[in-house]
Design a protein around this motif. Sequence first.
Motif, PDB file in Angstrom:
ATOM      1  N   LYS A 620       0.775  -1.086   0.259  1.00  0.00           N
ATOM      2  CA  LYS A 620      -0.109   0.274  -0.038  1.00  0.00           C
ATOM      3  C   LYS A 620       0.902   1.399   0.127  1.00  0.00           C
ATOM      4  N   ARG A 621       1.958   1.259   0.779  1.00  0.00           N
ATOM      5  CA  ARG A 621       2.911   2.409   0.699  1.00  0.00           C
ATOM      6  C   ARG A 621       3.359   2.798  -0.627  1.00  0.00           C
ATOM      7  N   TYR A 622       3.554   1.693  -1.498  1.00  0.00           N
ATOM      8  CA  TYR A 622       4.441   2.170  -2.648  1.00  0.00           C
ATOM      9  C   TYR A 622       3.324   2.475  -3.610  1.00  0.00           C
ATOM     10  N   LEU A 623       2.031   1.826  -3.469  1.00  0.00           N
ATOM     11  CA  LEU A 623       1.106   2.129  -4.468  1.00  0.00           C
ATOM     12  C   LEU A 623       0.281   3.476  -4.309  1.00  0.00           C
ATOM     13  N   GLU A 624       0.013   3.815  -3.039  1.00  0.00           N
ATOM     14  CA  GLU A 624      -0.726   5.007  -2.423  1.00  0.00           C
ATOM     15  C   GLU A 624       0.190   6.013  -1.774  1.00  0.00           C
ATOM     16  N   GLY A 625       1.260   5.631  -1.018  1.00  0.00           N
ATOM     17  CA  GLY A 625       2.119   6.533  -0.218  1.00  0.00           C
ATOM     18  C   GLY A 625       1.441   6.812   1.163  1.00  0.00           C
ATOM     19  N   THR A 626       2.086   7.511   1.893  1.00  0.00           N
ATOM     20  CA  THR A 626       1.489   7.660   3.267  1.00  0.00           C
ATOM     21  C   THR A 626       1.118   9.340   3.189  1.00  0.00           C
ATOM     22  N   SER A 627       0.323   9.753   4.053  1.00  0.00           N
ATOM     23  CA  SER A 627      -0.301  11.023   4.166  1.00  0.00           C
ATOM     24  C   SER A 627       0.910  12.109   3.767  1.00  0.00           C
ATOM     25  N   CYS A 628       0.584  13.030   3.117  1.00  0.00           N
ATOM     26  CA  CYS A 628       1.340  14.210   3.243  1.00  0.00           C
ATOM     27  C   CYS A 628       0.694  15.212   3.993  1.00  0.00           C
ATOM     28  N   ILE A 629       1.477  16.800   4.194  1.00  0.00           N
ATOM     29  CA  ILE A 629       0.751  17.532   4.994  1.00  0.00           C
ATOM     30  C   ILE A 629      -0.632  18.021   4.242  1.00  0.00           C
ATOM     31  N   ALA A 630      -1.958  17.499   4.651  1.00  0.00           N
ATOM     32  CA  ALA A 630      -2.814  17.740   3.899  1.00  0.00           C
ATOM     33  C   ALA A 630      -3.518  19.041   3.916  1.00  0.00           C
ATOM     34  N   GLY A 631      -3.397  19.646   5.102  1.00  0.00           N
ATOM     35  CA  GLY A 631      -4.260  21.089   5.303  1.00  0.00           C
ATOM     36  C   GLY A 631      -3.765  21.528   6.852  1.00  0.00           C
ATOM     37  N   VAL A 632      -4.518  22.438   7.329  1.00  0.00           N
ATOM     38  CA  VAL A 632      -4.258  23.097   8.603  1.00  0.00           C
ATOM     39  C   VAL A 632      -5.288  23.081   9.506  1.00  0.00           C
ATOM     40  N   LEU A 633      -5.192  23.074  10.611  1.00  0.00           N
ATOM     41  CA  LEU A 633      -6.229  23.170  11.743  1.00  0.00           C
ATOM     42  C   LEU A 633      -5.868  24.506  12.463  1.00  0.00           C
ATOM     43  N   VAL A 634      -6.886  25.408  12.673  1.00  0.00           N
ATOM     44  CA  VAL A 634      -6.744  26.622  13.473  1.00  0.00           C
ATOM     45  C   VAL A 634      -7.910  26.689  14.409  1.00  0.00           C
ATOM     46  N   SER A 635      -7.847  27.593  15.514  1.00  0.00           N
ATOM     47  CA  SER A 635      -8.879  27.786  16.448  1.00  0.00           C
ATOM     48  C   SER A 635     -10.043  28.265  16.057  1.00  0.00           C
ATOM     49  N   SER A 636     -10.958  28.059  16.146  1.00  0.00           N
ATOM     50  CA  SER A 636     -12.245  28.545  15.759  1.00  0.00           C
ATOM     51  C   SER A 636     -12.308  30.015  16.612  1.00  0.00           C
ATOM     52  N   LYS A 637     -12.862  30.819  15.659  1.00  0.00           N
ATOM     53  CA  LYS A 637     -13.059  32.154  16.178  1.00  0.00           C
ATOM     54  C   LYS A 637     -14.259  32.382  17.186  1.00  0.00           C
ATOM     55  N   THR A 638     -15.166  31.700  16.925  1.00  0.00           N
ATOM     56  CA  THR A 638     -16.475  31.433  17.807  1.00  0.00           C
ATOM     57  C   THR A 638     -16.271  30.805  19.032  1.00  0.00           C
ATOM     58  N   ASP A 639     -15.440  29.492  18.879  1.00  0.00           N
ATOM     59  CA  ASP A 639     -15.298  28.813  19.986  1.00  0.00           C
ATOM     60  C   ASP A 639     -13.630  28.407  20.007  1.00  0.00           C
ATOM     61  N   PRO A 640     -12.930  29.117  20.750  1.00  0.00           N
ATOM     62  CA  PRO A 640     -11.432  28.717  20.598  1.00  0.00           C
ATOM     63  C   PRO A 640     -11.024  27.373  21.245  1.00  0.00           C
ATOM     64  N   SER A 641     -12.122  26.697  21.752  1.00  0.00           N
ATOM     65  CA  SER A 641     -11.642  25.189  22.277  1.00  0.00           C
ATOM     66  C   SER A 641     -11.802  24.288  21.005  1.00  0.00           C
ATOM     67  N   LYS A 642     -12.488  24.942  20.032  1.00  0.00           N
ATOM     68  CA  LYS A 642     -12.575  23.767  18.759  1.00  0.00           C
ATOM     69  C   LYS A 642     -11.759  24.211  17.662  1.00  0.00           C
ATOM     70  N   LYS A 643     -11.371  23.165  16.601  1.00  0.00           N
ATOM     71  CA  LYS A 643     -10.244  23.360  15.858  1.00  0.00           C
ATOM     72  C   LYS A 643     -11.200  23.479  14.409  1.00  0.00           C
ATOM     73  N   VAL A 644     -10.738  24.537  13.562  1.00  0.00           N
ATOM     74  CA  VAL A 644     -11.469  24.492  12.043  1.00  0.00           C
ATOM     75  C   VAL A 644     -10.497  24.024  10.991  1.00  0.00           C
ATOM     76  N   LYS A 645     -10.940  23.222  10.077  1.00  0.00           N
ATOM     77  CA  LYS A 645     -10.241  22.450   9.296  1.00  0.00           C
ATOM     78  C   LYS A 645     -10.017  23.405   7.995  1.00  0.00           C
ATOM     79  N   MET A 646      -8.955  23.555   7.337  1.00  0.00           N
ATOM     80  CA  MET A 646      -8.905  24.474   6.124  1.00  0.00           C
ATOM     81  C   MET A 646      -7.736  23.636   5.104  1.00  0.00           C
ATOM     82  N   SER A 647      -8.052  24.052   3.951  1.00  0.00           N
ATOM     83  CA  SER A 647      -7.171  23.468   2.877  1.00  0.00           C
ATOM     84  C   SER A 647      -5.786  24.484   2.951  1.00  0.00           C
ATOM     85  N   ILE A 648      -4.748  24.343   2.404  1.00  0.00           N
ATOM     86  CA  ILE A 648      -3.550  25.140   2.442  1.00  0.00           C
ATOM     87  C   ILE A 648      -3.871  26.418   1.811  1.00  0.00           C
ATOM     88  N   TYR A 649      -4.323  26.138   0.514  1.00  0.00           N
ATOM     89  CA  TYR A 649      -4.829  27.342  -0.228  1.00  0.00           C
ATOM     90  C   TYR A 649      -5.656  28.351   0.297  1.00  0.00           C
TER      91      TYR A 649
END
Length: 823
Positions: A620-649
């Motif tokens: 599997k690791r040679y056919l698909e590879g392992t995960s790259c850095i897929a995106g970022v997690l940042v603190s939610s502005k409305t609820d800082p205890s939660k994380k918001v998922k974003m693409s790099i772009y």
Amino acid sequence: EIIDQKTLDDLSKGSKTLEEITQMDSVKRYLEGTSCIAGVFVPSKKHPSKMEKMSIYQAMRKHVLRPGTALVLLEAQAATGFIIDPINNRKLSVDEAISSGVVGKELHAKLLSAERAVTGYKDPYTSEKISLFQAMKKDLIVKDHGIRLLEAQIATGGVIDPVYSHRVPVSVAYKRGYFDQEMNQVLCDPTDDTKGFFDPNTHENLTYMQLLQRCIQDPDTGLSMLEVKDGKSPLFQVDKTIQTSLQSQTMNIRVGQYKGLNISVWELLTSHHLCEAEKERQDLLMKYKAGSTTVQKLMEELALLVEKTEEKRSSFTVGSSTLTQASKEDTEKKKHIFLKSVEVELTAGHLKGQKSSLWQLLNSSYITDEKRNELLNKYESGTLTLEQLMQSIIAIMVEAEKTVINGSDEAGVTESGKAGDDCPSGPIIQSLTHLSTFLSTDEFHGPSVSLWDILHSKAISKSERENMLKKYLLTIEEVIAVLNKLFPTSEGQSLEQYGQTASFLKSVTVQVSIGEFKVEGKAHSLWELLHSKYITPEKRKELIEKFESKMLTWEEIFQIIVTIIKETEERGRNLKFKGLRKQVSASELLQSQIIDQDTLIDLTLGKKTLAEVTEMDSVKRYLEGTSCIAGVLVSSKTDPSKKVKMSIYDAMLKGILRPGTALVLLEAQAATGFVIDPIKNIKLSVDEAAASGVIGQELHAKLLSAEKAVTGYNDPSTSQRISLFQAMQRELIVKDHGIRLLEAQIATGGIIDPVHSHRVPVEVAYERGYFDEEMNQILSDPTDDTKGFFDPNTHENLTYMQLLQRCVQDPDTELFMLGVNTK
């Protein structure tokens, strides 16, 4: 096999010098070759009766030759050893020819590519130096182009061995994998598709040998020069109908180069044989074209012209001495002595593996008197090179042996080649030729003496031989038992050991050209094949039992094994896994050391499914590879205890990541397989990502460039697809940028092979030229200069692996996400 043992001994003793050996015809042709088409002669504009000498490149620049015609002639020069400067009589490498102005810089890359036929091509899988023919077999060079260069090598002295930097006899070329029977057939029977050279006078497509035969020798240098006639020459004005008509008419010549041969009227008219009678030749053509002479009359006048030209040549004096009949006979005698000195290892017949001189083969029962005279005449006149003479003889022998082997069981072949009632059939001869054993007598000594040779030795009388051959029809063991009594060996070994099934099957060695046994020149015993992974224990037991009960012969067992291997390999090629950009065969995964032979066989037998093998961690690791850095997690502005998922772009657009930081992370995604949409958990090509808005159009071109680390870069000198590392070596990509992308590939599963569309283990990457020790050292001991990624939290420069280790795994998608602190 260019010099014999006696010559080597003479050299070591000092009784012969290097200079003497180098000047021997049998050596010189393999070290230096014979003349290629070195340049052109054209009528001088100032003195039309005189000829002006030009290099091929000059002729192109002055529009005497078309660019395409000139290029293939220069490529042939490069592929046969050197670029020729016919004015100064110099041989130059391509680089030297460029620097001295013998050819222009616009041809540099193409001629360097052709020169690899001499210096060798690099096998992308093993990094070994390989020959022109091997490069063709591996599709590293276009077939038509390769045939053109290979034919030029053979026409000028022989196939070039790039490893040892000299030409080799055809038998050695076969052994080393630089030539094969199929290619021999292509070159021996050329079609318009394989006639890669153009006659600027007649506008015909020709082989290199045919064009070379139309050249004339430069009296000053001895180089072969192509005479390019004035556009007013009748040769330019003959239409296709007349040319075809003259090609269909043949005539027998009694003197000179074509003595005893049937040659077409057109070939004779266009040959250099009549270059000394140019005016007469043109007159004959003009008369025939005008209809004032018939083809029969033309043939008669041509024959007279040839005889007249030969008379002039025979009376021509060199210095003060005249070339007499005695000197001609002496020349022929020397050629015959030379043919006696040239040894060929036979590749067919009951003498397979033994050596014999060309002269002996020419005078063997394989060659009729008529054929022998024809071959000798062609060789002595220069129509056939030594290589082609060898090829012709071997082809005749192979054909004769096919007739024997394919004969009926009732009709055999005797030693003289004639059918006889009491003679063994072809299959029996073949069996006894393949069976070998150890023997130590006055006549034989060594581990590999065939039973056929022993049966025809001096110690065996004709009646004993016939008696044993009759017994052979019952059992091979009986023949061995009788031979054991006649040939007790000095080392205590006897043929009796082969009476047991295992010992016998171990003694039978064969060559297999498929599967894991595909190693050139290596033989395997039947016992070894039976115990290979291709044969199940049940099948092995069945075959051995059938052999012992005489239901199957060893030849039939061999054919069954070969069929099983072929079917297994074919199923392996048809079993396809999903690769990065295209499907990957199970056989390719085996070659890449991603699966082993047992897994491949389990797949082909249905014991394992594609899905099961795909899910294996080691696959599997040679056919698909392992995960790259897929995106970022940042603190939610409305609820800082939660994380918001974003693409790099998105993180870049929102000012969370700097544009430079975002770009290198997106480039790493593209270079490791796909741009990631972490919100929808989908993998996209760069084009798909741009079309769906996962990235913006302003990054499209840069990310397409990075994606070439997956799809491959185009080598401008060869048009071959090459890897990221190879592109760095050729300076097609900036080194620091390339290191960043290569490090990302290694951190996410392994270096990507763009040709086969999957990742490969590091040792395979080394073999295929996708990685080397120097680059390994750079990546193993990174400095600030090679740490190409930036941690937005600590502001450190890191390697991709270091930054990846600081990521957290998204519990929903299992993708690796970079946590970014926002203030």
